[in-house]
Design an enzyme around this catalytic site. Structure first.
Site, PDB file in Angstrom:
ATOM      1  N   ASP A 250      -1.591   6.650   6.492  1.00  0.00           N
ATOM      2  CA  ASP A 250      -1.531   5.235   6.829  1.00  0.00           C
ATOM      3  C   ASP A 250      -2.456   5.000   8.033  1.00  0.00           C
ATOM      4  O   ASP A 250      -2.709   5.929   8.804  1.00  0.00           O
ATOM      5  CB  ASP A 250      -0.071   4.879   7.191  1.00  0.00           C
ATOM      6  CG  ASP A 250       0.191   3.396   7.067  1.00  0.00           C
ATOM      7  OD1 ASP A 250      -0.684   2.666   6.549  1.00  0.00           O
ATOM      8  OD2 ASP A 250       1.280   2.954   7.475  1.00  0.00           O
TER       9      ASP A 250
ATOM     10  N   THR B 195      -5.921  -1.755   7.020  1.00  0.00           N
ATOM     11  CA  THR B 195      -5.788  -3.209   6.913  1.00  0.00           C
ATOM     12  C   THR B 195      -7.101  -3.875   6.503  1.00  0.00           C
ATOM     13  O   THR B 195      -7.093  -4.950   5.924  1.00  0.00           O
ATOM     14  CB  THR B 195      -5.313  -3.810   8.246  1.00  0.00           C
ATOM     15  OG1 THR B 195      -6.017  -3.164   9.300  1.00  0.00           O
ATOM     16  CG2 THR B 195      -3.825  -3.596   8.428  1.00  0.00           C
TER      17      THR B 195
ATOM     18  N   ARG C 221       6.864  -8.005   1.869  1.00  0.00           N
ATOM     19  CA  ARG C 221       7.743  -7.538   2.957  1.00  0.00           C
ATOM     20  C   ARG C 221       8.441  -8.723   3.629  1.00  0.00           C
ATOM     21  O   ARG C 221       9.641  -8.670   3.913  1.00  0.00           O
ATOM     22  CB  ARG C 221       6.958  -6.732   4.005  1.00  0.00           C
ATOM     23  CG  ARG C 221       7.823  -6.354   5.207  1.00  0.00           C
ATOM     24  CD  ARG C 221       7.115  -5.476   6.216  1.00  0.00           C
ATOM     25  NE  ARG C 221       6.836  -4.159   5.670  1.00  0.00           N
ATOM     26  CZ  ARG C 221       5.673  -3.540   5.778  1.00  0.00           C
ATOM     27  NH1 ARG C 221       4.674  -4.120   6.410  1.00  0.00           N
ATOM     28  NH2 ARG C 221       5.506  -2.350   5.260  1.00  0.00           N
TER      29      ARG C 221
ATOM     30  N   LYS D 214       0.821  -1.211   0.000  1.00  0.00           N
ATOM     31  CA  LYS D 214       0.000   0.000   0.000  1.00  0.00           C
ATOM     32  C   LYS D 214       0.861   1.270   0.000  1.00  0.00           C
ATOM     33  O   LYS D 214       0.629   2.182  -0.794  1.00  0.00           O
ATOM     34  CB  LYS D 214      -0.933   0.013   1.230  1.00  0.00           C
ATOM     35  CG  LYS D 214      -1.888  -1.155   1.267  1.00  0.00           C
ATOM     36  CD  LYS D 214      -2.789  -1.129   2.476  1.00  0.00           C
ATOM     37  CE  LYS D 214      -2.112  -1.363   3.801  1.00  0.00           C
ATOM     38  NZ  LYS D 214      -1.461  -2.678   3.937  1.00  0.00           N
TER      39      LYS D 214
END
Ligand code: ADP
Length: 341
Positions: free
Chosen positions: A115, A164, A223, A69
């Site tokens: 975020d 999320t 990640r 994202k």
């Protein structure tokens, strides 16, 4: 460095956040692996808004952590040729913080990336509505009959929100985003190609089989894939002449207690807890979080999505239920058939 037991946590570590994994972060849509449909759509939206010389519509990206994202938001800024300012829900504590950002730090067309946007407090969120719709910020001054409301015009910018789960957002906030995308977990070939690119950047030699072994343990999450690559690279350097092979990958994974399904000791402890303390479930998320001493948010947003996606855990209306696959994986005898949905 992440602790051994946190290697598979898809949330960014402080170090990863600080340096934003710059070297490995793709900087264009072409370099951004996978999510093909999303990229195709974004390309159209970018070209259209550039053609009209307008800011891109507000975008919302939702997915478990580590799926791209933040990376996408930076790519959007680059492809649009604008600046990006980064903040997060918890940092914008009061409407004044938002006003300061909007009026001093943003220019026409820029991107404001928020975020964890689901963690904005109600006052800031409400102040955001007219900003998103009409680029107007209302500030109330004074109280009682003397109270007045000032109207500030803010630059026409693009808000990019990341969360999320889209369900964590209030309806009015979600409705104000013109573009909403869910990023799914990545398939094995996509993770392999992310690893190939990262290995090239890190100047690390790797066999395709070695990278495939890492991909299998990466929980479909870029990640984690990059993090594991760096750890396996250490093992390869010290024990295998610098080349990442299946052998050295297995050795590293054994040492790090990551099994062939990509589960670590915390996942296994969680599954074992459901099996042994709760008879395989169903068990409520709150109860389970307490039993494994994890925050509820970490359980639901970070640990569970992959366990559910890969068929170890099921969400039912009565709580979490262990699957037959989980029993097999743990080497336990599964209960009778009717237990499973
Ligand atoms: P999120 O914001 O969803 O938590 P990030 O955008 O920070 O995830 O991504 C984590 C890391 O994974 C990035 O630093 C980047 O190196 C890598 N990454 C994420 N998505 C991709 C992708 N599609 N292609 C290549 N690398 C990616």
């Amino acid at each position: 460095m992440p602790e051994k037991e946190n290697l598979l946590c898809s949330k960014a570590t402080a170090e990863e956040t600080k340096y934003m994994d710059r070297a490995l972060r793709p900087s264009s849509l072409d370099e951004f692996v996978g999510q093909q449909k999303l990229k195709d759509n974004l390309r159209v939206f970018i070209e259209a808004s550039k053609g009209r010389k307008e800011a891109l519509d507000h975008c919302l990206f939702y997915s478990p952590p580590g799926l791209g994202k933040t990376t996408l938001s930076h790519i959007l800024a680059r492809e649009m040729g604008v600046n990006i300012k980064v903040t997060s829900g918890p940092v914008l504590a009061k409407p004044g913080d938002l006003a300061a950002m909007l009026t001093t730090e943003l220019q026409e067309g820029d991107i404001l990336f928020i975020d964890e946007i689901h963690r904005l407090n109600a006052a800031v969120e409400e102040a955001l509505y007219p900003v998103m719709e009409d680029f107007l910020f209302f500030i109330s001054t004074g109280t009682g009959p003397g109270a007045t409301t000032l109207r500030l015009t803010v630059p026409r910018f693009t808000l990019v929100g990341a969360t999320t789960r889209s369900g964590l957002l209030t309806g009015p906030l979600r409705d104000r985003f013109g573009i909403v995308f869910n990023l799914g977990f990545y398939g094995r070939p996509e993770i392999v190609s992310i690893l190939e690119r990262s290995a090239r950047i890190l100047k690390t030699e790797a066999t395709p089989e070695g990278l495939a072994q890492i991909a299998d343990r990466s929980r479909g999450t870029p990640r984690i894939a990059n993090r594991l690559l760096k750890r396996v690279r250490d093992f390869a350097q010290v024990r295998a002449g610098g080349v990442i092979t299946p052998g050295v990958t297995m050795e590293a994974m054994d040492s790090l207690e990551i099994d062939k399904e990509g589960l670590d000791s915390l996942d296994r402890r969680l599954l074992l807890t459901v099996a042994e303390k709760f008879g395989g479930g169903p068990v409520g998320a709150e109860t389970l979080a307490v039993a494994v001493s994890e925050e509820l948010d970490t359980l639901t947003d970070v640990i569970e999505p992959f366990l559910m996606q890969s068929g170890f855990l099921q969400r039912t209306t009565r709580g979490r239920l262990l699957t037959r696959k989980a029993y097999l994986h743990l080497g336990l005898k599964a209960p009778a058939q009717e237990k499973f949905l």
